[in-house]
Design an enzyme around this catalytic site. Structure first.
Site, PDB file in Angstrom:
ATOM      1  N   HIS A 190      -8.425   8.053   2.535  1.00 40.86           N
ATOM      2  CA  HIS A 190      -7.821   9.389   2.528  1.00 40.86           C
ATOM      3  C   HIS A 190      -8.872  10.425   2.203  1.00 40.86           C
ATOM      4  O   HIS A 190      -9.824  10.150   1.464  1.00 40.86           O
ATOM      5  CB  HIS A 190      -6.662   9.461   1.515  1.00 40.86           C
ATOM      6  CG  HIS A 190      -7.030   9.022   0.134  1.00 40.86           C
ATOM      7  ND1 HIS A 190      -7.116   7.697  -0.228  1.00 40.86           N
ATOM      8  CD2 HIS A 190      -7.344   9.733  -0.983  1.00 40.86           C
ATOM      9  CE1 HIS A 190      -7.457   7.612  -1.503  1.00 40.86           C
ATOM     10  NE2 HIS A 190      -7.620   8.837  -1.990  1.00 40.86           N
TER      11      HIS A 190
ATOM     12  N   THR B 182      -8.530   5.599  -6.366  1.00 37.24           N
ATOM     13  CA  THR B 182      -7.395   4.920  -6.995  1.00 37.24           C
ATOM     14  C   THR B 182      -6.418   4.347  -5.967  1.00 37.24           C
ATOM     15  O   THR B 182      -5.694   3.407  -6.274  1.00 37.24           O
ATOM     16  CB  THR B 182      -6.622   5.863  -7.942  1.00 37.24           C
ATOM     17  OG1 THR B 182      -6.141   6.982  -7.206  1.00 37.24           O
ATOM     18  CG2 THR B 182      -7.513   6.340  -9.076  1.00 37.24           C
TER      19      THR B 182
ATOM     20  N   HIS C 169      -6.294   3.140   0.446  1.00 46.24           N
ATOM     21  CA  HIS C 169      -6.002   3.455   1.859  1.00 46.24           C
ATOM     22  C   HIS C 169      -6.806   4.726   2.109  1.00 46.24           C
ATOM     23  O   HIS C 169      -6.579   5.740   1.432  1.00 46.24           O
ATOM     24  CB  HIS C 169      -4.493   3.675   2.065  1.00 46.24           C
ATOM     25  CG  HIS C 169      -4.083   4.004   3.476  1.00 46.24           C
ATOM     26  ND1 HIS C 169      -3.075   3.324   4.149  1.00 46.24           N
ATOM     27  CD2 HIS C 169      -4.507   4.950   4.333  1.00 46.24           C
ATOM     28  CE1 HIS C 169      -2.914   3.839   5.358  1.00 46.24           C
ATOM     29  NE2 HIS C 169      -3.775   4.845   5.490  1.00 46.24           N
TER      30      HIS C 169
ATOM     31  N   CYS D 178       0.851  -1.201   0.000  1.00 46.16           N
ATOM     32  CA  CYS D 178       0.000   0.000   0.000  1.00 46.16           C
ATOM     33  C   CYS D 178       0.883   1.246   0.000  1.00 46.16           C
ATOM     34  O   CYS D 178       1.696   1.444   0.897  1.00 46.16           O
ATOM     35  CB  CYS D 178      -0.920   0.003   1.225  1.00 46.16           C
ATOM     36  SG  CYS D 178      -1.793   1.564   1.451  1.00 46.16           S
TER      37      CYS D 178
ATOM     38  N   CYS E  41       0.595   3.411   3.126  1.00 43.41           N
ATOM     39  CA  CYS E  41       1.277   2.801   4.273  1.00 43.41           C
ATOM     40  C   CYS E  41       2.786   3.020   4.149  1.00 43.41           C
ATOM     41  O   CYS E  41       3.470   3.261   5.146  1.00 43.41           O
ATOM     42  CB  CYS E  41       0.969   1.312   4.364  1.00 43.41           C
ATOM     43  SG  CYS E  41      -0.651   0.947   5.074  1.00 43.41           S
TER      44      CYS E  41
ATOM     45  N   HIS F 253      -4.008   1.347   8.400  1.00 43.37           N
ATOM     46  CA  HIS F 253      -4.534   0.984   7.082  1.00 43.37           C
ATOM     47  C   HIS F 253      -6.009   0.618   7.183  1.00 43.37           C
ATOM     48  O   HIS F 253      -6.370  -0.409   7.759  1.00 43.37           O
ATOM     49  CB  HIS F 253      -3.756  -0.182   6.460  1.00 43.37           C
ATOM     50  CG  HIS F 253      -4.265  -0.523   5.090  1.00 43.37           C
ATOM     51  ND1 HIS F 253      -3.802   0.096   3.948  1.00 43.37           N
ATOM     52  CD2 HIS F 253      -5.246  -1.370   4.689  1.00 43.37           C
ATOM     53  CE1 HIS F 253      -4.457  -0.366   2.902  1.00 43.37           C
ATOM     54  NE2 HIS F 253      -5.339  -1.256   3.321  1.00 43.37           N
TER      55      HIS F 253
ATOM     56  N   ASN G 130     -13.134  10.017  -2.201  1.00 40.61           N
ATOM     57  CA  ASN G 130     -13.518   9.156  -3.313  1.00 40.61           C
ATOM     58  C   ASN G 130     -13.573   7.719  -2.802  1.00 40.61           C
ATOM     59  O   ASN G 130     -12.643   7.263  -2.131  1.00 40.61           O
ATOM     60  CB  ASN G 130     -12.501   9.272  -4.450  1.00 40.61           C
ATOM     61  CG  ASN G 130     -12.440  10.672  -5.037  1.00 40.61           C
ATOM     62  OD1 ASN G 130     -13.439  11.389  -5.058  1.00 40.61           O
ATOM     63  ND2 ASN G 130     -11.270  11.080  -5.509  1.00 40.61           N
TER      64      ASN G 130
HETATM   65  P1  AMP Z   1      -7.989   8.891  -5.130  1.00 38.40           P
HETATM   66  O1  AMP Z   1      -8.000   8.886  -6.631  1.00 38.40           O
HETATM   67  O2  AMP Z   1      -9.143   9.591  -4.491  1.00 38.40           O
HETATM   68  O3  AMP Z   1      -7.782   7.497  -4.585  1.00 38.40           O
HETATM   69  O4  AMP Z   1      -6.756   9.770  -4.715  1.00 38.40           O
HETATM   70  C1  AMP Z   1      -5.439   9.310  -4.692  1.00 38.40           C
HETATM   71  C2  AMP Z   1      -4.566  10.519  -4.715  1.00 38.40           C
HETATM   72  O5  AMP Z   1      -3.283  10.144  -4.276  1.00 38.40           O
HETATM   73  C3  AMP Z   1      -4.401  11.163  -6.084  1.00 38.40           C
HETATM   74  O6  AMP Z   1      -4.863  12.510  -6.040  1.00 38.40           O
HETATM   75  C4  AMP Z   1      -2.902  11.061  -6.348  1.00 38.40           C
HETATM   76  O7  AMP Z   1      -2.396  12.206  -6.995  1.00 38.40           O
HETATM   77  C5  AMP Z   1      -2.348  10.925  -4.946  1.00 38.40           C
HETATM   78  N1  AMP Z   1      -1.082  10.239  -4.812  1.00 38.40           N
HETATM   79  C6  AMP Z   1      -0.779   8.990  -5.266  1.00 38.40           C
HETATM   80  N2  AMP Z   1       0.471   8.659  -4.909  1.00 38.40           N
HETATM   81  C7  AMP Z   1       0.967   9.713  -4.209  1.00 38.40           C
HETATM   82  C8  AMP Z   1       2.217   9.986  -3.572  1.00 38.40           C
HETATM   83  N3  AMP Z   1       3.219   9.095  -3.579  1.00 38.40           N
HETATM   84  N4  AMP Z   1       2.381  11.181  -2.965  1.00 38.40           N
HETATM   85  C9  AMP Z   1       1.380  12.086  -2.961  1.00 38.40           C
HETATM   86  N5  AMP Z   1       0.178  11.882  -3.527  1.00 38.40           N
HETATM   87  C10 AMP Z   1      -0.027  10.719  -4.142  1.00 38.40           C
HETATM   88 ZN    ZN Z   2      -2.315   1.452   3.639  1.00 35.98          ZN
END
Ligand code: AMP
Ligand code: ZN
Length: 113
Positions: free
Chosen positions: A99, A94, A97, A4, A7, A46, A86
């Site tokens: 957020h 996407t 985890h 993840c 994580c 997580h 989302n």
């Molecule tokens: P979601 O599509 O709602 O799951 O949002 C996932 C978000 O995580 C997206 O806006 C990505 O730009 C962001 N994201 C993915 N990997 C990273 C990372 N390593 N550092 C910062 N943001 C990330």
């Molecule tokens: Zn996680």
């Protein structure tokens, strides 16, 4: 959860621009910002999504929610902001985890896409 990505950020295995952290949550800049301020607020624990919350998470998530306005204030969002979670396929989640996207620094539009 070693596979993840969030994580791995929590564990310091992947760098992040952290703007807030405490023993239970961290907030860091989204790598693809959709607004002048775009921060992800996550529990260190997580939890895959809103669909995976159980009773044992209620207090943790209550404390997370109560921190949001403090983080928003730290980031200068006195004029308002948007908090987005989302969830699942239709919600276009996407990263699995939990957020919360904290977006601000511009006037938002509605409805979202
Ligand atoms: P979601 O599509 O709602 O799951 O949002 C996932 C978000 O995580 C997206 O806006 C990505 O730009 C962001 N994201 C993915 N990997 C990273 C990372 N390593 N550092 C910062 N943001 C990330
Ligand atoms: Zn996680």
């Amino acid at each position: 959860m070693s596979d993840c990505i969030f994580c791995r950020i929590v564990n310091g295995e992947i760098p992040s621009e952290t703007v807030y952290e405490d023993e239970e949550i961290i907030a860091f800049n989204d790598m693809q910002p959709q607004a002048p301020v775009h921060v992800l607020v996550i529990p260190r624990k997580h939890i895959a999504s809103l669909d995976d919350i159980t009773e044992t998470d209620e207090e943790l998530l209550g404390r997370l929610m109560s921190k949001v306005h403090i983080i928003a204030e730290m980031l200068g969002l006195a004029n308002g902001y948007r908090l987005v979670a989302n969830t699942g396929e239709d919600g276009l989640q996407t990263v699995r985890h939990l957020h919360f996207h904290l977006l601000g620094g511009r006037k938002m539009s509605w409805p979202p896409g």
